[in-house]
Design a protein around this motif. Sequence first.
Motif, mmCIF file in Angstrom:
data_model
loop_
_atom_site.group_PDB
_atom_site.id
_atom_site.type_symbol
_atom_site.label_atom_id
_atom_site.label_comp_id
_atom_site.label_asym_id
_atom_site.label_seq_id
_atom_site.Cartn_x
_atom_site.Cartn_y
_atom_site.Cartn_z
ATOM 1 N N THR A 9 46.433 10.670 49.161
ATOM 2 C CA THR A 9 47.496 11.236 48.347
ATOM 3 C C THR A 9 46.855 11.848 47.115
ATOM 4 N N LEU A 10 47.102 13.127 46.925
ATOM 5 C CA LEU A 10 46.526 13.824 45.777
ATOM 6 C C LEU A 10 47.344 13.533 44.528
ATOM 7 N N PRO A 11 46.681 13.391 43.386
ATOM 8 C CA PRO A 11 47.426 13.277 42.138
ATOM 9 C C PRO A 11 48.220 14.570 41.907
ATOM 10 N N THR A 12 49.259 14.468 41.141
ATOM 11 C CA THR A 12 50.155 15.599 40.912
ATOM 12 C C THR A 12 49.428 16.820 40.380
ATOM 13 N N HIS A 13 48.525 16.645 39.414
ATOM 14 C CA HIS A 13 47.859 17.810 38.815
ATOM 15 C C HIS A 13 46.958 18.532 39.819
ATOM 16 N N ILE A 14 46.353 17.802 40.747
ATOM 17 C CA ILE A 14 45.513 18.455 41.754
ATOM 18 C C ILE A 14 46.377 19.121 42.814
ATOM 19 N N ALA A 15 47.472 18.485 43.199
ATOM 20 C CA ALA A 15 48.398 19.109 44.153
ATOM 21 C C ALA A 15 48.990 20.389 43.558
ATOM 22 N N GLN A 16 49.292 20.371 42.263
ATOM 23 C CA GLN A 16 49.808 21.577 41.606
ATOM 24 C C GLN A 16 48.745 22.677 41.573
ATOM 25 N N TRP A 17 47.491 22.301 41.318
ATOM 26 C CA TRP A 17 46.398 23.282 41.341
ATOM 27 C C TRP A 17 46.287 23.909 42.732
ATOM 28 N N ARG A 18 46.291 23.065 43.767
ATOM 29 C CA ARG A 18 46.194 23.550 45.142
ATOM 30 C C ARG A 18 47.330 24.524 45.458
ATOM 31 N N ASP A 19 48.542 24.158 45.094
ATOM 32 C CA ASP A 19 49.699 25.003 45.379
ATOM 33 C C ASP A 19 49.635 26.317 44.601
ATOM 34 N N GLN A 20 49.151 26.259 43.358
ATOM 35 C CA GLN A 20 49.025 27.468 42.541
ATOM 36 C C GLN A 20 47.976 28.409 43.132
ATOM 37 N N VAL A 21 46.846 27.868 43.562
ATOM 38 C CA VAL A 21 45.801 28.692 44.189
ATOM 39 C C VAL A 21 46.334 29.322 45.472
ATOM 40 N N ARG A 22 47.061 28.542 46.266
ATOM 41 C CA ARG A 22 47.642 29.074 47.516
ATOM 42 C C ARG A 22 48.555 30.251 47.219
ATOM 43 N N ARG A 23 49.390 30.109 46.192
ATOM 44 C CA ARG A 23 50.310 31.197 45.842
ATOM 45 C C ARG A 23 49.561 32.394 45.258
ATOM 46 N N ASP A 24 48.642 32.137 44.317
ATOM 47 C CA ASP A 24 47.926 33.218 43.637
ATOM 48 C C ASP A 24 47.102 34.066 44.601
ATOM 49 N N TYR A 25 46.494 33.419 45.593
ATOM 50 C CA TYR A 25 45.617 34.139 46.514
ATOM 51 C C TYR A 25 46.276 34.406 47.865
ATOM 52 N N GLY A 26 47.545 34.019 48.024
ATOM 53 C CA GLY A 26 48.268 34.297 49.264
ATOM 54 C C GLY A 26 47.640 33.632 50.477
ATOM 55 N N ILE A 27 47.188 32.409 50.313
ATOM 56 C CA ILE A 27 46.549 31.688 51.422
ATOM 57 C C ILE A 27 47.643 31.094 52.296
ATOM 58 N N GLU A 28 47.795 31.633 53.490
ATOM 59 C CA GLU A 28 48.840 31.169 54.410
ATOM 60 C C GLU A 28 48.302 30.848 55.797
ATOM 61 N N ASP A 29 47.061 31.311 56.113
ATOM 62 C CA ASP A 29 46.527 31.066 57.459
ATOM 63 C C ASP A 29 46.035 29.622 57.567
ATOM 64 N N ALA A 30 46.042 29.085 58.786
ATOM 65 C CA ALA A 30 45.681 27.681 59.005
ATOM 66 C C ALA A 30 44.275 27.346 58.518
ATOM 67 N N PRO A 31 43.244 28.148 58.847
ATOM 68 C CA PRO A 31 41.911 27.797 58.344
ATOM 69 C C PRO A 31 41.847 27.812 56.810
ATOM 70 N N GLY A 32 42.511 28.772 56.189
ATOM 71 C CA GLY A 32 42.515 28.843 54.737
ATOM 72 C C GLY A 32 43.194 27.640 54.114
ATOM 73 N N LEU A 33 44.299 27.212 54.715
ATOM 74 C CA LEU A 33 45.011 26.045 54.190
ATOM 75 C C LEU A 33 44.171 24.778 54.337
ATOM 76 N N ILE A 34 43.433 24.680 55.444
ATOM 77 C CA ILE A 34 42.566 23.512 55.647
ATOM 78 C C ILE A 34 41.441 23.509 54.613
ATOM 79 N N LEU A 35 40.821 24.667 54.389
ATOM 80 C CA LEU A 35 39.759 24.754 53.387
ATOM 81 C C LEU A 35 40.284 24.429 51.991
ATOM 82 N N LEU A 36 41.467 24.914 51.687
ATOM 83 C CA LEU A 36 42.055 24.636 50.375
ATOM 84 C C LEU A 36 42.344 23.144 50.224
ATOM 85 N N GLU A 37 42.825 22.514 51.289
ATOM 86 C CA GLU A 37 43.074 21.068 51.254
ATOM 87 C C GLU A 37 41.748 20.311 51.072
#
Length: 106
Positions: A9-37
């Motif tokens: 379970t990620l702490p809130t601030h790291i989960a927010q960072w991950r979600d912000q990076v996903r939105r900012d860089y438009g990461i939606e593909d499965a490999p990209g999401l796995i790398l981001l995780e």
Amino acid sequence: MAKRQPRDTLPTHIAQWRDQVRRDYGIEDAPGLILLEQAALALHRAEQARELLAKDGLVTRDRFDQPKPHPAAVIARDAEASFRAALRDLQLDVEPARPVGRPPGV
């Protein structure tokens, strides 16, 4: 049937960072999401190791009472390297861009 390992379970601030990076860089593909995780988990591991080092100190004693580096130092180093590698694999800028050529005044 084998039991599944519980997910970290990620702490809130790291989960927010991950979600912000996903939105900012438009990461939606499965490999990209796995790398981001993976990057987020590595960031979390590094943070945990640094907290342990802050509490216990950088040096510990072995069974012969000899000083040795705290094992969390290796964990922090490896987690930080994994974080940087995941960002590189995602092709995100890790360092700020520098202008091409010689610095001014040289």
